[in-house]
Design a protein around this motif. Structure first.
Motif, mmCIF file in Angstrom:
data_model
loop_
_atom_site.group_PDB
_atom_site.id
_atom_site.type_symbol
_atom_site.label_atom_id
_atom_site.label_comp_id
_atom_site.label_asym_id
_atom_site.label_seq_id
_atom_site.Cartn_x
_atom_site.Cartn_y
_atom_site.Cartn_z
ATOM 1 N N VAL A 22 0.864 -1.174 0.000
ATOM 2 C CA VAL A 22 0.000 0.000 0.000
ATOM 3 C C VAL A 22 0.899 1.222 0.000
ATOM 4 C CG1 VAL A 22 -1.772 1.297 1.241
ATOM 5 C CG2 VAL A 22 -1.830 -1.194 1.256
ATOM 6 N N ASP A 23 0.671 2.100 -0.973
ATOM 7 C CA ASP A 23 1.491 3.296 -1.120
ATOM 8 C C ASP A 23 0.595 4.522 -1.000
ATOM 9 O OD1 ASP A 23 3.682 4.935 -1.666
ATOM 10 O OD2 ASP A 23 3.266 4.915 -3.816
ATOM 11 N N VAL A 24 0.928 5.427 -0.105
ATOM 12 C CA VAL A 24 0.164 6.662 0.078
ATOM 13 C C VAL A 24 1.041 7.824 -0.357
ATOM 14 C CG1 VAL A 24 -1.045 8.125 1.718
ATOM 15 C CG2 VAL A 24 -1.074 5.647 2.020
ATOM 16 N N LYS A 28 -3.468 10.371 -2.736
ATOM 17 C CA LYS A 28 -3.627 9.181 -3.568
ATOM 18 C C LYS A 28 -3.151 7.943 -2.819
ATOM 19 C CE LYS A 28 -2.000 7.341 -7.967
ATOM 20 N NZ LYS A 28 -1.120 7.591 -9.102
ATOM 21 N N VAL A 29 -4.028 6.923 -2.761
ATOM 22 C CA VAL A 29 -3.684 5.650 -2.133
ATOM 23 C C VAL A 29 -3.647 4.594 -3.237
ATOM 24 C CG1 VAL A 29 -4.383 3.891 -0.479
ATOM 25 C CG2 VAL A 29 -4.800 6.289 0.023
ATOM 26 N N THR A 30 -2.536 3.888 -3.355
ATOM 27 C CA THR A 30 -2.384 2.850 -4.358
ATOM 28 C C THR A 30 -2.231 1.509 -3.651
ATOM 29 O OG1 THR A 30 -1.226 4.423 -5.778
ATOM 30 C CG2 THR A 30 -1.021 2.096 -6.339
#
Length: 136
Positions: A22-24, A28-30
């Protein structure tokens, strides 16, 4: 001193509960997703192509054409809806086609798929749904 300790605990708990894949970035959260993996395709460069090739090989090797009363092969079309659950097991949701014998043979063949490595979403196992149209 008490405030500094509280802030330290807050940041430590945020870091320790962060999810894998999980990348923030800003607002934007991916969340990274990965498809199920066929046994033997774990180290393949293109796991999707390997999965498709193994599935087609499985169909060729395991589909048994049903026969009518005269001994002739029964051919037809079937649409198979299945899911690969969080445990990596294949669950047949439905098999639709005009000929019940073909539907039953297709369902039997799909149930012989080996246990797979389940798909992942955000680092956690997830269910993946597939629809496979076959002309047999």
């Amino acid at each position: 001193m008490k405030n500094i300790f509280t802030i330290f605990l807050f940041f430590t708990s945020c870091i320790s509960f962060a999810q894998q894949d999980v990348d923030v970035t800003g607002n934007k959260v991916t969340i990274k997703e990965s498809a199920p993996v066929w046994p033997g395709c774990e180290n393949s460069k293109d796991q999707k192509a390997c999965f498709n090739a193994e599935l087609m090989q499985h169909i060729k090797e395991n589909y048994k054409y049903p026969r009518n009363n005269n001994g002739d092969l029964i051919r037809g079309k079937a649409v198979i809806k299945l899911e690969i659950n969080k445990a990596g097991e294949v669950v047949v949701r439905s098999v639709e086609g005009e000929k019940p014998e073909v539907n039953l043979a297709a369902e039997t063949m799909i149930k012989k798929i080996p246990k797979l490595k389940p798909g992942r979403k955000g680092g956690k196992p997830t269910t993946a749904n597939y629809t496979i149209p076959l002309t047999l």
